[in-house]
Design an enzyme around this catalytic site. Sequence first.
Site, PDB file in Angstrom:
ATOM      1  N   CYS B 182      20.305  31.959  34.821  1.00  0.00           N
ATOM      2  CA  CYS B 182      20.128  32.761  35.963  1.00  0.00           C
ATOM      3  C   CYS B 182      20.806  32.604  37.196  1.00  0.00           C
ATOM      4  O   CYS B 182      20.486  31.724  37.985  1.00  0.00           O
ATOM      5  CB  CYS B 182      18.566  32.764  36.475  1.00  0.00           C
ATOM      6  SG  CYS B 182      17.430  33.137  34.774  1.00  0.00           S
ATOM      7  N   LEU B 183      21.818  33.241  37.314  1.00  0.00           N
ATOM      8  CA  LEU B 183      22.497  33.097  38.690  1.00  0.00           C
ATOM      9  C   LEU B 183      22.542  34.291  39.280  1.00  0.00           C
ATOM     10  O   LEU B 183      22.322  34.501  40.717  1.00  0.00           O
ATOM     11  CB  LEU B 183      23.944  32.627  38.011  1.00  0.00           C
ATOM     12  CG  LEU B 183      25.097  32.466  39.188  1.00  0.00           C
ATOM     13  CD1 LEU B 183      24.789  31.490  40.308  1.00  0.00           C
ATOM     14  CD2 LEU B 183      26.317  32.035  38.650  1.00  0.00           C
ATOM     15  N   GLU B 429      30.189  37.025  32.930  1.00  0.00           N
ATOM     16  CA  GLU B 429      30.744  35.874  32.646  1.00  0.00           C
ATOM     17  C   GLU B 429      32.034  35.566  33.477  1.00  0.00           C
ATOM     18  O   GLU B 429      33.109  34.792  33.261  1.00  0.00           O
ATOM     19  CB  GLU B 429      30.760  35.343  31.375  1.00  0.00           C
ATOM     20  CG  GLU B 429      29.697  35.181  30.693  1.00  0.00           C
ATOM     21  CD  GLU B 429      29.714  34.270  29.450  1.00  0.00           C
ATOM     22  OE1 GLU B 429      30.716  33.277  29.669  1.00  0.00           O
ATOM     23  OE2 GLU B 429      28.775  34.203  28.573  1.00  0.00           O
TER      24      GLU B 429
END
Lengths: 255, 622
Positions: B182-183, B429
């Site tokens: 979770c970013l 990503e």
Amino acid sequence: MAELRALVAVKRVIDFAVKIRVKPDKTGVVTDGVKHSMNPFCEIAVEEAVRLKEKKLVKEIIAVSCGPVQCQETIRTALAMGADRGIHVEVPAAEAERMGPLQVARVLAKLAEREKVDLVLLGKQAIDDDCNQTGQMTAGLLDWPQGTFASQVTLEGDKLKVEREIDGGLETLRLKLPAVVTADLRLNEPRYATLPNIMKAKKKKVEVIKAGDLGVDMSSKLTVVSVEDPPQRVAGVKVENTEDLVAKLKEIGRI
Amino acid sequence: MLVAAHRAKPTKALVSLQLGGCMPGQLSETLLPAQESKSFAVGMFKGQLITDQVFPYPSVLNEEQTQFLRELVGPVARFFEEVNDPAKNDTLERLEETTLQGLKDLGAFGLQVPSELGGVGLGNTQYARLAEIVGMHDLGVSVTLGAHQSIGFKGILLFGTKAQKEKYLPKVASGEALAAFCLTEPSSGSDAASIRSSAVPSPCGKYYTLNGSKIWISNGGLADIFTVFAKTPITDAATGAVKEKITAFVVERSFGGVTHGPPEKKMGIKASNTAEVHFDGVRVPAENVLGEVGAGFKVAVHILNNGRFGMAATLAGTMKAIIAKAVDYATNRTQFGDKIHNFGLIQEKLARMAMLQYVTESMAYMLSANMDRGYTDFQVEAAISKIFGSEAAWKVTDECIQIMGGMGFMKEPGVERVLRDIRIFRIFEGTNDILRLFVALQGCTNKGKELSELGTALKNPLGNAGLLLTQAGKQLRRQVGLSSGLSLGEVVHPELSRSGKLAVTALEQFASVVEAKLIKHKKGIVNEQFLLQRLADGAIDLYTMVVVLSRASRSLSEGHPAAQHEKMLCDSWCIEAAARIRETMAALQSDPHQQELFRNFKSISKALVERGGIVTTNPLGF
């Protein structure tokens, strides 16, 4: 009654999905670099043994395979499915090609006695030679009862109830233990080997011995003369009436 | 950090520069200290051939590991061939229950967790081989598995304390608990350092109170264990000043206050759950800090970096499967009286697809092997393989649809689903755009440090004569177009020597442009994104050339059955990559139109922004 011990024989064969090619010298089929796996009927036999163990009816499962060193992969697959330990009867590759059901049956009979097992399980036949003899010969050599083409196996006290698939339908036998059973297609659906089980299998023991150590005669009175492709199917010929049919048959020398 | 310019007496201006201070904050934190890196990609920017990590093509599995891996490939492949139904998963927009349970039973959720903690204990190369299989069949499953173990709980593997590992790894390995990373937040995507979620320490110091919202979290709706990044107040011991720095936490749904939104409706990877995750006054025990307090950003970057090889391996597998479909179609389709694979247009398409797959696969396994060998400076290579792999997979799948014609556009053959699934790989990503900036800037930082050392050497020319002479000699030779004396002759197979020479020439062209631009822009290079993008593309082309040279050399030396075919793939790739580098670098160096082009890009964009869209009316005037 969980005192039963089972010996399961597994054979390494060319994978069923592979397109078979005959060697140019006609001595056999091409096996180099070709994908091999456990004979599907042997998988069913292993699965049945594991289910019996899960029902606590069998205490120990020994997986055995005869052949060159690559057989150990097949034994390990059986271990990953749930067999407890393995025995690899090592036969060098050249000799293994001449090995047939009788030789293997001799080995299995010796091992069944040595390991004092109550049940010998095999696949009904191997998909490479389709012999359908090893289980029967093993029972004969041991003088044990046999339940072949099994589609259901149930333990009833000290007897084994085996339901067999035969040409006329289903036949039910009750065998006194110890006995030999060969697995048919509908006996069960084998489980997929899971990665954790493959890992655990690495720790299980595989004993490597030679057929000679068992005092088994591996000689064979059979030689393979030639291996060839089946003849190519030719197209048929349509005829209009019986007269034409008789004429055509005379023409090709059939009558 | 300081910027200082030294003017050398004779001709050149050697500039000492350090790129730390004025960069987008996050990028400066991610850059390696520019010292003795064995990374080939980093060396490229300096015009060096650091071959440790690239030649010979690494082979890291011992007999036992190879044997074990062989045994795993069968069951995994079989599961995907017989049990998993990708079309069903796509239609249902989730994984079928039997499939999910089957994957858990298979052991697929803890591939890299040590066996003592319930996992399969695979190294990176072994993981890559299995990721390839999943990629061949179902990218929705790939993302579910990858979000769980490649990033979701990877932080615990990399940074966890013994207690954290023992507590969490067995549960995630069995699949009993799923994990999520979770970013991302609504206002913080690429600029991850700007996240606003906050974790305030309690006065007693025993817990943190976590508040914030995360979006687009894979497995967000299914996970029980979350690696969460939030800002924590850090007091500087010396000055007493309080700064907000990111800290990573392991958060359990069971802590209370964790909720999630409905599954997002997506273009592809529909089977993978993507959801908002909200943290509302969640009490996180202090023991659940992952890594060091305030060092969360580095934790995030390491995790993402560590998982990238998996993506390249997955996509190499996807491309393999797609190419098989394209070939099958081209072999069987007859038009204009011939099988279409006999036509040049189709042949070029298939050949290019094969080249892209070969390059990606070669990079994936080189990267995983280097990680297994213990190298830690692989950031640039990981970024390159992610950029390349995701773009290659898109092109290959798109081209497969083209080969299949109308059939490719239909749902049934399943290729359109793969194209939809592939699109996200260029975005998540780390977008390929940000990663390009990273590749260029990391390379430039190292080069910049070298230039700064030269600047220092100039202050003491007599003491550093050797260094200066070497450098001056190199630059002079490059300036007059002479080779710098570098050669790959010793490491490349003789049959590939021409391609090896192409690579060296390309390296020299590339490095001289890097140097010239650094000298010109100094620290300002950070903002020259038109330039940085082109440098990154050059770096990617260069690195890929060397990777395939390495792999094909090994195949030829070891007499692999497909070695001659690999030689063709390698030579073809090098011919085109070298040409691209030559053209781009020449344009950057000396094309008078280049600057005009960049100015136009900027102006056109500005006008579009002012107008809110297209500026021109159509030719009719209305």
